[in-house]
Design a protein around this motif. Structure first.
Motif, PDB file in Angstrom:
ATOM      1  N   ASP A 548      -3.827   0.722  -5.012  1.00 27.86           N
ATOM      2  CA  ASP A 548      -2.291   1.210  -4.877  1.00 27.86           C
ATOM      3  C   ASP A 548      -1.788   1.415  -6.228  1.00 27.86           C
ATOM      4  OD1 ASP A 548       0.161   1.926  -3.719  1.00 27.86           O
ATOM      5  OD2 ASP A 548       0.853  -0.031  -3.934  1.00 27.86           O
ATOM      6  N   THR A 549      -2.031   0.802  -7.169  1.00 22.81           N
ATOM      7  CA  THR A 549      -1.357   0.806  -8.332  1.00 22.81           C
ATOM      8  C   THR A 549      -2.151   2.100  -9.503  1.00 22.81           C
ATOM      9  OG1 THR A 549      -2.617  -0.864  -9.580  1.00 22.81           O
ATOM     10  CG2 THR A 549      -0.513  -1.372  -8.948  1.00 22.81           C
ATOM     11  N   THR A 609       5.798  -5.643   2.395  1.00 26.19           N
ATOM     12  CA  THR A 609       6.516  -4.345   2.591  1.00 26.19           C
ATOM     13  C   THR A 609       6.638  -3.287   1.680  1.00 26.19           C
ATOM     14  OG1 THR A 609       8.302  -5.974   3.510  1.00 26.19           O
ATOM     15  CG2 THR A 609       9.179  -3.588   2.904  1.00 26.19           C
ATOM     16  N   ARG A 610       6.485  -3.832   0.275  1.00 27.51           N
ATOM     17  CA  ARG A 610       5.989  -3.023  -1.002  1.00 27.51           C
ATOM     18  C   ARG A 610       4.889  -2.015  -0.496  1.00 27.51           C
ATOM     19  NH1 ARG A 610       7.775  -3.469  -6.332  1.00 27.51           N
ATOM     20  NH2 ARG A 610       6.223  -2.393  -7.734  1.00 27.51           N
ATOM     21  N   LEU A 611       3.696  -2.467  -0.048  1.00 28.00           N
ATOM     22  CA  LEU A 611       2.642  -1.876   0.110  1.00 28.00           C
ATOM     23  C   LEU A 611       2.957  -0.730   1.397  1.00 28.00           C
ATOM     24  CD1 LEU A 611      -0.136  -4.499  -0.383  1.00 28.00           C
ATOM     25  CD2 LEU A 611       0.578  -2.598  -1.909  1.00 28.00           C
ATOM     26  N   SER A 614       4.837   2.093  -0.017  1.00 30.91           N
ATOM     27  CA  SER A 614       3.952   2.756  -1.034  1.00 30.91           C
ATOM     28  C   SER A 614       4.058   4.196  -1.011  1.00 30.91           C
ATOM     29  CB  SER A 614       2.643   2.096  -1.193  1.00 30.91           C
ATOM     30  OG  SER A 614       2.096   2.734  -2.162  1.00 30.91           O
ATOM     31  N   LEU A 615       4.506   5.053  -2.121  1.00 28.81           N
ATOM     32  CA  LEU A 615       4.333   6.352  -1.989  1.00 28.81           C
ATOM     33  C   LEU A 615       2.972   6.770  -1.965  1.00 28.81           C
ATOM     34  CD1 LEU A 615       5.446   9.051  -3.091  1.00 28.81           C
ATOM     35  CD2 LEU A 615       5.147   8.373  -5.456  1.00 28.81           C
ATOM     36  N   HIS A 616       1.923   5.844  -2.626  1.00 30.21           N
ATOM     37  CA  HIS A 616       0.602   6.231  -2.582  1.00 30.21           C
ATOM     38  C   HIS A 616      -0.044   6.045  -1.357  1.00 30.21           C
ATOM     39  CE1 HIS A 616      -3.440   6.813  -4.141  1.00 30.21           C
ATOM     40  NE2 HIS A 616      -3.871   5.436  -3.827  1.00 30.21           N
ATOM     41  N   PHE A 617       0.503   5.205  -0.462  1.00 32.87           N
ATOM     42  CA  PHE A 617      -0.126   5.107   0.963  1.00 32.87           C
ATOM     43  C   PHE A 617       0.259   6.172   1.671  1.00 32.87           C
ATOM     44  CE2 PHE A 617       0.383   2.447   4.877  1.00 32.87           C
ATOM     45  CZ  PHE A 617      -0.692   2.825   5.449  1.00 32.87           C
ATOM     46  N   ALA A 618       1.579   6.797   1.537  1.00 31.73           N
ATOM     47  CA  ALA A 618       2.057   7.858   2.384  1.00 31.73           C
ATOM     48  C   ALA A 618       1.263   9.018   1.875  1.00 31.73           C
ATOM     49  CB  ALA A 618       3.598   7.893   2.218  1.00 31.73           C
ATOM     50  N   ASP A 662       7.453   3.461  -5.476  1.00 32.21           N
ATOM     51  CA  ASP A 662       6.595   4.081  -6.375  1.00 32.21           C
ATOM     52  C   ASP A 662       5.831   2.870  -7.192  1.00 32.21           C
ATOM     53  OD1 ASP A 662       4.878   5.242  -8.193  1.00 32.21           O
ATOM     54  OD2 ASP A 662       6.782   6.269  -9.504  1.00 32.21           O
ATOM     55  N   ASN A 663       4.750   2.577  -6.643  1.00 39.80           N
ATOM     56  CA  ASN A 663       3.754   1.347  -7.306  1.00 39.80           C
ATOM     57  C   ASN A 663       2.919   1.664  -8.301  1.00 39.80           C
ATOM     58  OD1 ASN A 663       5.218  -0.148  -5.305  1.00 39.80           O
ATOM     59  ND2 ASN A 663       3.665  -0.025  -3.684  1.00 39.80           N
TER      60      ASN A 663
END
Length: 981
Positions: A548-549, A609-611, A614-618, A662-663
């Motif tokens: 994710d990061t 929840t943070r994951l 996540s912007l990256h996930f979407a 935004d992670n």
């Protein structure tokens, strides 16, 4: 698999072979063995479930589920069946069924501690906090153990945390949890540290800091022993929240006397001191200053205290501690920020930093420590500071023959300690901006020196393992940064190629260096070469949350550079992690309950929840679906089948825009640039805005394609019948137009953003595809295609006679689309890799434009397919009417002739693009990299070899991109032939 102890149960002996087969992965034999057993013992429910597990693992999910449900409806209470069903439902990702299973078991065997415990954990997996509270209390009544009681209390806290209404949390859930714990306190039943931690957590969330302080400082606080300074740390936090600065200051003083190297206590000390100064606080004339002891409330006391700590360090014969020396610099900075004249009493920061370097310069931490305080140096002191440091670095003069790269004698370190000191000076010089201030010849001289130091330093790491970094790696990395500076400053791409060659050389000596790999990934992607990046990223061996990061470094470029197969693989890297997050986090939460780590449970929930947000996930989820459609839809299967298999619902928005996180780790690259050249908070905010805008455009594009698929399915139905989607839900006639309006609004916002010309540092976040997509005309052309489908929808719902105006609009849209595609194609012309005057020049933007063109062609062809479905029945109906009326001179509606011209234009365009791609491939293959030279640069044969290696990787990557783009376009050209009406 299940518990198989020493119980003399004949069924256990019968089941054991099936367990063994499943444990060894031999699922077919497990199924066969289960069938044999069931023939003899039809009522052996566990054998049925074990067979279902085997079926599930061989891909027969439906059969496995029906078999499991047969057993579940019998409401089993034997441990073997329950455990096996639990395993099966977990593998099916149906944890809610486990809870139902144990609800029945608890009802049938109400006195079972084990079943009640399993029920509680089943509720924990699905986040049913209310039921967890009830299950915990039911368990406590059966077996009155403290852990069960506090499971129930923690479930109340979780109800408070998850409640939408904050008022409800503060007035009902948390007060009830507080009363439950207070009851145990009054009855003196508190046994474990975890129970005190939970009490503290409740009081803290209620804002009862004074009461929490009493707990921590009282008898219960004595149980807080698992962490060093746990009690003191909690007291410190509470003093700060209560703004009881005297106590905070006094406690910091006491702790610093015991631990003079603990930086957090220095921070607390200085924070409290200056708050007391602002309040003009004065100690009482008699008695103690406060409950924690003496308080410092003046700058003079702080100066004396810090100097006393320094004097103690100077007197020691053992290794000095860094804390007191850094505390002096921190105090100077704070006093200077307030304009306090007392700052002068502490002396010159330059001298203190110099002395710090003398003591700790041979430690890698020296650069990170001193960088924090470089602002204390005046601009005219910077060169003086570096010169003083250089003078005390122990270097020995080398002979010119031993260092051919330099061409003259160069002072080099004789051991690793001297090397570390020199490296620290070089890093500080760059952080102070001295490297950036050099002119191009000066930068080239600096690069030669850094390379010489790097290669000289390799001798000290000959005994290092392959997984260990070389002592001189940072020289190599810094030289690469200076090459990049030169490239940016002069526009000479030769500097970039040399930087790539140097990093490739560095990687041969330090094969596990993450910084070399990360910078190579960034530079190769900047050149439009994705092929070498996949192996580099895989070799980083990113773990868990790193997908994710730092995953954005890979997924940003995969599809945009035409590597569709690698793009699919890179999306899978990230998606596998995100999809396993829910299951993994549930297990962490259960373990936290079992071992009483209650304070960790909200952290696990927040992490999950943070994951999920996540912007990256979407982004990855959206891009993966688009990628699958671009490569498969109407090639291997229809667009409708693809959309249906994805479960894509165009009417529903599945991205939580307001809660987006935004992670990204935007500080993953080692960077020594001055603050004014580093990524600013404003640029971080702009990057997030840009990423969100691009995601909006892509998400709306995906949903519009989904709407198009539903329209296409509906148009294939008999005319005048109710149009329904595959799942039986009627297709909403207004799905397309609202989405089009949203896309137009998003594109308008995107254009406004790109007009601002936002740019980020090279080592900051990469720009999205937003700017290139707009400049290539991709977004505008796709929007035009979707508007055409809206006109076709109108035509489909009316008769030909009443739609002359719509037909004209459609005909104009046909012509406009061909013109827009031709315009896009014109922006793709030119060589990707060019040899001009012996120099190698890349044009990666041409490759990105070509990818945009191919994506747009896919969208246009889907619209064309829908168009054919609409026009075929209309043309057939018209011909039937002509035959009945025997009219031969009736004019053909413009929409039919326009469509014929349009498909012909598309066919011609695709042929041109394919010819262009073939020409690019031919010119790339014919390009001989060995004939290229980097003029003006005296490179050794070895250095030239590494540069050539980098060039070959870029050339190979371009060829792969062109091959994949050509293959996809040829498949699309084949589908175009089937669109005749």
């Amino acid at each position: 698999m299940a518990a198989r102890g020493h119980v003399q149960d004949p069924n256990d002996r019968r089941l054991r072979p099936i367990y063994d087969y499943l444990d060894n992965g031999n699922n077919k034999m497990a199924i066969q063995q289960a069938d044999k057993l069931l023939k003899k013992h039809r009522d052996l429910h566990c054998a049925k479930v074990l067979k279902a597990i085997g079926l599930q693992r061989t891909g027969k999910q439906d059969e496995a589920f029906s078999l499991a449900q047969e057993v579940a409806t019998l409401e089993p209470t034997d441990d073997n069946s329950l455990q096996a069903l639990t395993i099966l439902y977990r593998e099916m990702h149906r944890p809610e069924l486990v809870a139902k299973l144990y609800e029945v078991a608890v009802r049938k065997v109400p006195s079972s501690e084990e079943y009640h415990s399993h029920l509680f954990m089943a509720y924990a997996r699905i986040g049913e906090y209310k039921k967890m509270q009830q299950a915990g209390m039911a368990l406590y009544k059966i077996v009155p153990k403290n852990p069960y009681y506090f499971w129930s209390v923690m479930s109340l806290v979780m109800q408070a945390i998850s409640a939408q209404d904050e008022k409800l949390s503060q007035t009902m859930f948390l007060p009830l949890a507080e009363r439950m714990v207070e009851k145990m306190v009054k009855e003196e039943k508190i046994e474990a540290e975890a129970e005190v931690q939970l009490y503290y957590m409740i009081l803290e969330r209620l804002g009862k800091y004074a009461e929490a302080l009493e707990v921590v400082r009282g008898q219960l606080g004595e149980k807080l022993t698992s962490e060093r300074h746990s009690r003191e740390d909690k007291c410190m936090v509470l003093y700060q929240r209560l703004e009881r600065w005297p106590e905070c200051n006094a406690l910091s003083l006491k702790l610093l006397l015991k631990n003079p190297d603990d930086w957090q206590f220095y921070m607390s000390y200085f924070d409290s001191l200056f708050n007391l100064l602002d309040q003009a606080w004065a100690p009482p004339k008699e008695g103690q200053h406060c409950a924690e002891g003496d308080v410092h409330c003046s700058a003079a006391q702080a100066i004396s205290f810090v100097e006393a700590r320094l004097a103690a360090e100077e007197e020691k014969e053992s290794r000095p501690l860094r804390g007191p020396y850094l505390a002096r610099l921190e105090l100077i900075g704070r006093l200077r920020g307030r304009g306090s004249p007392e700052e002068l009493q502490l002396g010159d920061p330059l001298e203190h930093m110099f002395q710090y370097f003398l003591k700790f310069g041979d430690k890698p931490c020296c650069i990170t420590d001193l960088r924090l305080f470089l602002d204390l140096l005046l601009p005219d002191q910077r060169v003086q500071f570096i010169n003083r440091l250089t003078e005390v670095v122990p270097l020995t003069e080398s002979s010119p023959s031993s260092e051919e790269e330099v061409g003259e004698g160069l002072a080099l370190p004789g051991d690793t300690r001297a090397l570390q000191r020199h490296l620290c000076v070089a890093q500080l010089a760059r952080a102070l901006g001295l490297h950036h201030a050099l002119d191009p010849p000066g930068k080239l001289a600096l690069i030669r020196q850094l390379k010489a130091h790097y290669r000289h330093g390799l001798q000290f790491g000959k005994a290092c393992l392959k997984t260990e970094p070389q002592f001189s790696d940072m020289y190599c990395l810094m030289a690469a940064h200076v090459y990049i500076d030169l490239w940016k400053e002069t526009g000479d791409e030769g500097q970039l190629w040399q930087g790539l060659g140097l990093l490739e050389e560095g990687l041969t000596h330090s094969s596990s260096s993450a910084q070399f790999k990360l910078l190579l990934i960034l530079l190769f992607c900047g050149l439009g070469a994705f092929e070498p990046v996949v192996d580099l990223y895989c070799s980083l061996d990113a773990k868990h949350v790193q997908h994710d990061t730092i995953g954005f470094l890979l997924t940003r470029y995969a599809e945009s550079l035409g590597h569709f197969a690698a793009a699919s693989q890179s999306c899978n890297f990230s998606l596998r992690f995100f999809h396993s997050n829910q299951k993994d986090t549930s297990e962490y939460i259960i373990q936290a309950y079992k071992y009483g780590a209650f304070e960790k449970i909200p952290e696990f929930i927040a992490f999950r929840t943070r994951l999920n947000r996540s912007l990256h996930f979407a982004q990855v989820r959206t891009e993966r679906m688009l990628l699958d459609l671009f490569t498969d839809a109407d090639v291997s299967s229809s667009l409708e089948d693809n959309v249906r298999s994805m479960g894509l619902c165009p009417e529903e928005e599945d991205i939580l825009w307001a809660d987006m996180r935004d992670n990204r780790d935007l500080s993953v690259f080692t960077c020594w640039d001055p603050k004014d050249r580093q990524l600013s908070e404003e640029q971080r905010r702009q990057s997030l805005e840009e990423e969100s805008l691009w995601l909006r455009v892509r998400s709306l594009t995906l949903r519009l394609i989904g709407s198009l698929a539903l329209l296409g399915h509906a148009s294939a139905a008999p005319r005048n019948s109710e149009k329904v989607a595959e799942n039986g839900v009627a297709v909403k006639p207004d799905t397309l137009r609202p989405l089009l309006a949203q896309l137009d609004a998003a594109l308008k916002d995107a254009e406004q953003f790109t007009e601002r010309g936002v740019q980020y540092p090279l080592l900051g976040p990469p720009s999205t595809r937003l700017g290139p997509a707009l400049s290539s005309g991709c977004c505008q052309c796709q929007a035009s295609a979707f508007r055409l489908s809206a006109h076709l929808q109108e035509l489909d719902s009316a008769s030909l006679e009443d739609t002359s105006e719509i037909q004209t609009q459609i005909e104009n849209s046909f012509k406009s689309l061909i013109a827009q595609l031709q315009e896009m194609f014109s922006k793709c012309k030119g060589d990707l890799l060019e040899a001009n005057g012996g120099r190698c020049k890349t044009r990666p933007y041409l490759l990105e434009n070509l990818v945009f063109l191919v994506e747009t062609v896919c969208v246009v062809l889907w619209v064309s397919s829908y168009c054919a479905r609409v026009l075929r029945p209309l043309k057939s109906s018209l011909q039937k009417k002509k035959k009945k009326k025997k009219e031969t001179n009736t004019a053909t509606p413009v929409v039919f002739s326009g469509y014929q011209e349009y498909t012909g234009g598309l066919q011609a365009l695709l042929s041109q693009v394919l010819d262009h791609i073939k020409g690019l491939e031919t010119s790339l293959i014919a390009l001989k990299l060995e004939d290229l030279s980097l003029e003006g640069q005296a490179l050794s044969e070895e250095e030239g070899g590494f540069v050539k290696m980098a060039m070959e990787k870029v050339q190979s990557s371009y060829l792969r991109s062109l091959q994949e783009l050509g293959d996809l376009l040829r498949k699309r050209a084949d589908t175009l032939r089937s669109l005749k009406i």
